[in-house]
Design an enzyme around this catalytic site. Sequence first.
Site, short mmCIF file in Angstrom:
data_model
loop_
_atom_site.label_atom_id
_atom_site.label_comp_id
_atom_site.label_asym_id
_atom_site.label_seq_id
_atom_site.Cartn_x
_atom_site.Cartn_y
_atom_site.Cartn_z
N GLU A 102 -10.27 -21.49 -39.89
CA GLU A 102 -9.68 -20.14 -39.92
C GLU A 102 -10.76 -19.12 -40.26
OE1 GLU A 102 -6.24 -20.20 -42.51
OE2 GLU A 102 -5.14 -21.47 -41.12
N ARG B 152 -0.39 -26.42 -42.36
CA ARG B 152 -1.85 -26.41 -42.38
C ARG B 152 -2.39 -26.85 -41.03
NH1 ARG B 152 -1.63 -23.55 -45.80
NH2 ARG B 152 -2.58 -23.56 -47.87
N HIS C 58 -2.40 -16.80 -40.11
CA HIS C 58 -2.00 -17.34 -41.41
C HIS C 58 -1.20 -16.31 -42.24
CE1 HIS C 58 -3.24 -20.50 -44.65
NE2 HIS C 58 -2.05 -20.01 -44.91
#
Length: 806
Positions: free
Chosen positions: A541, A512, A559
């Site tokens: 993000e 993360r 991601h």
Amino acid sequence: MKNLVVFDFDHTLVDDNSDTWVVKCAPDQCLPDWLKSSYEKGRWTEYMGRVMSYLGNSGVSGDAVRRVMESVPFTDGMVEVLGFIASNKKIIDCIIISDSNTLFIDWILQAAGVKGAVDRVFTNPARVDHRGYITVERYHSHECGQCPVNLCKSKALRDFLQSQLRGGVQYRTTCYVGDGGNDLCPVKSLQQGDLVMPRKGYALERLLSRPGPEGRALKPRVVAWSSGLEILRELAAVIDALEKRVRDWRRSLDRCRRGGGPLPRPFIGNERRSDNMASVYLRRVLIPESVDPSCKKILQENGIEVTEKLNMSKDDLVDEIKDYEGLVVRSATKVTAEVINAAENLKIIGRAGTGVDNVDVEAATKKGIIVMNTPSGNTLSAAELTCALILSLSRHIPQAVMSMKAGNWDRKKFMGSELYGKVLGIVGLGRIGKEVATRMQSFGMKTIGYDPITPPEVSVTWGVEQMSLEQLWPQCDYITVHTPLMPSTTGLLNDAAFAKCKKGVRVVNCARGGIIDEDALLRALESGQCEGAGLDVFAEEPPKNQALVNHCNVISCPHLGASTKEAQTRCGQDIALQIVDLLKGRALFGAVNAQVLANSFFPESHLWIKLGEALSAVLRSCNTSKQPYAQMDITTLGGSLKGSTDLMSSAALVGLLKDGSKNNPNLVNALTMAEEAGIRVNRKHSNEGQGLIQKACVMEVSVNGIWYKATGSIQGDVPVLLDLNGSEFRQPVPLSGNLLFLKAAVTPQLLPAITGVLAAAGLGMVSFSASVTHEGDQWSCIGLSSPLADLGALKSLVKEVAAVSI
Ligand SMILES: NC(=O)C1=CN([C@@H]2O[C@H](COP(=O)(O)OP(=O)(O)OC[C@H]3O[C@@H](n4cnc5c(N)ncnc54)[C@H](O)[C@@H]3O)[C@@H](O)[C@H]2O)C=CC1
Ligand SMILES: O=C(O)C(=O)COP(=O)(O)O
């Protein structure tokens, strides 16, 4: 017809070897070399006998061994599997055939409260002898040339099946779940229609997948598993098939009744779904992002309406969520407290993935909403991407690719370094950390790590030596983080930590954004303290600040850790099946905030939940002052209620909090609501039943310094009251219907006076019970045909009166 599930124990039900776990009791947690080298192949039981004597001689008591054995970890999902089996006992028999021993298995199952799922255990008999030493003997003798001398699992299974057959029990399907080489022999004797479930990556799976005779000649279906969820799914399918047969049978019976067909043969099976309190009603599910289509399909096949609405703004989601009982998300949807508080009907938030940091779990818990994830569905994909980033960092692959696409042929610029012999530091040794470690070891990397929960003796078995972060930072050539994002892991790798690292360290974050402090990382890259970073995740993000992404030594992905077909299919299916399992009352899997519910799938648990609620209803009615509760103490009594204390406490709190609270208390939020209401909750279990009562729950609440106490149990299918405020009911009082509790000194005039009041109110007396006299007073409980609206007329006749409808 019933189904049989056969389990191996070590490395199958539990995630370790119980026999080797016992070494933790030995002085310095290791055995002397003379003892270790005394093992002869195939003669494990004799060896264990020597180990147990050695422990006895070293002063290790049977109790000390038991305590250590009770800490053996269960394999992921196995407690749930056993819970599922326990709640379907009418159609599933379950046995264990294991090379461990009777004591270890009994202790471990008992400690986890799952013993009720298992019908028989076939293993080496063990006992604590007169000296307090544990002794182990061979299970049996046999003539199989392929199995260890003490146990041929095939013979044990054959003998069991034959004795069952003699007793008239024949199994429709046998499902064999195991891991080791000694599980091959019994598996070979299984038939078409049976199922073999070898654990992924263990000897049995390898043996069965060999091209040789083992794999080819096998008649049963083979389904490998890595978590209990996969086993659960197979078992659930067996039950679904059975339920379909029940439906077909009912149809044939209807046809026959209407004169349209022959009378069908009688059907024996479990026609009743487990009706526990965890069953949740769910009609509509919203999926606001791209989740694998299998999720929608499975939910729809189970009668749930699914709406997919991608790219919703926060406000859209707040508006939309009101209409849904279920929400399924990945990482992009921020399920904030605002969204949760707007969700009037929401019962479940399903995360098709691992991290739940995008869900306000605390807000969900307060509202009684279950949050569940699919913890192992994307483990391998995230681990593989991590390895890919480590490899890319070592050889500058992305930069070289870009350079070639720009028309260059630059061999000098991209000089790399080998991974062989380098040190990889892994922070967070959970599912992904472990998979990364074992993969990178194959490149010859030395793996070291840190995790506050995973025991060092466990990680060392997969090649990771643990140490403090202080010791770890300066040793690493590469560091990869695999922790959840929490306050304690935010900025774990910061300026101070970078300063302690080797100059030129390379870092990877596939967990993360924010675990590696992004500003500190940029500073370390610019100073050369850090020579490269592989980033799959970002604090924001997509990242608005491109400084890191644009740095020449940073390689990054948007991601993508879980973005593989396999991971998405697994996560999509898992979350849908978990929701369906919960709705059907079969099992609870993957809940991150409602562990107390997991126990509600055991047989009888719904009755114990009812008892908890009923006892609190009685005590609530006694509290005529209506002052707030200060404290609740719950004690469960009797071995079989071990493990149910939390569930019963939550059930009791639900009953206690129902009165006058705005929010609806349920098993998920009861404890949080109690905390908010300032109620101190004490939970306790005692293995000793009281007197003749072997299983009971004692509940005490205090209001303004006054204590009210009730003790109850289950008789047949009914919760009963055994004792109220110190007065014992020799004849237990069934806790259902409209009940009137009265405390008074016993006089001949009392009962006629009370019946007079009831008759005047037009009420009939359905039942009457009286307690033994306590300090001159007696509690009576009168069952009424309808509730008595006004207690005023009774108050002048008795010392205390309380009415409750259950
Ligand atoms: N990039 C991606 O697409 C994906 C990212 N993830 C992330 O990876 C994380 C890890 O996933 P799993 O390995 O499945 O979780 P896990 O729960 O199996 O392992 C996490 C480990 O971190 C440890 N930990 C907690 N606090 C720590 C601390 N302060 N220092 C060191 N270790 C600590 C825990 O004890 C646990 O063993 C997830 O929380 C998720 O955020 C997961 C899947 C895909
Ligand atoms: O499972 C996780 O924790 C992930 O980070 C994967 O996220 P995603 O489902 O790909 O949005």
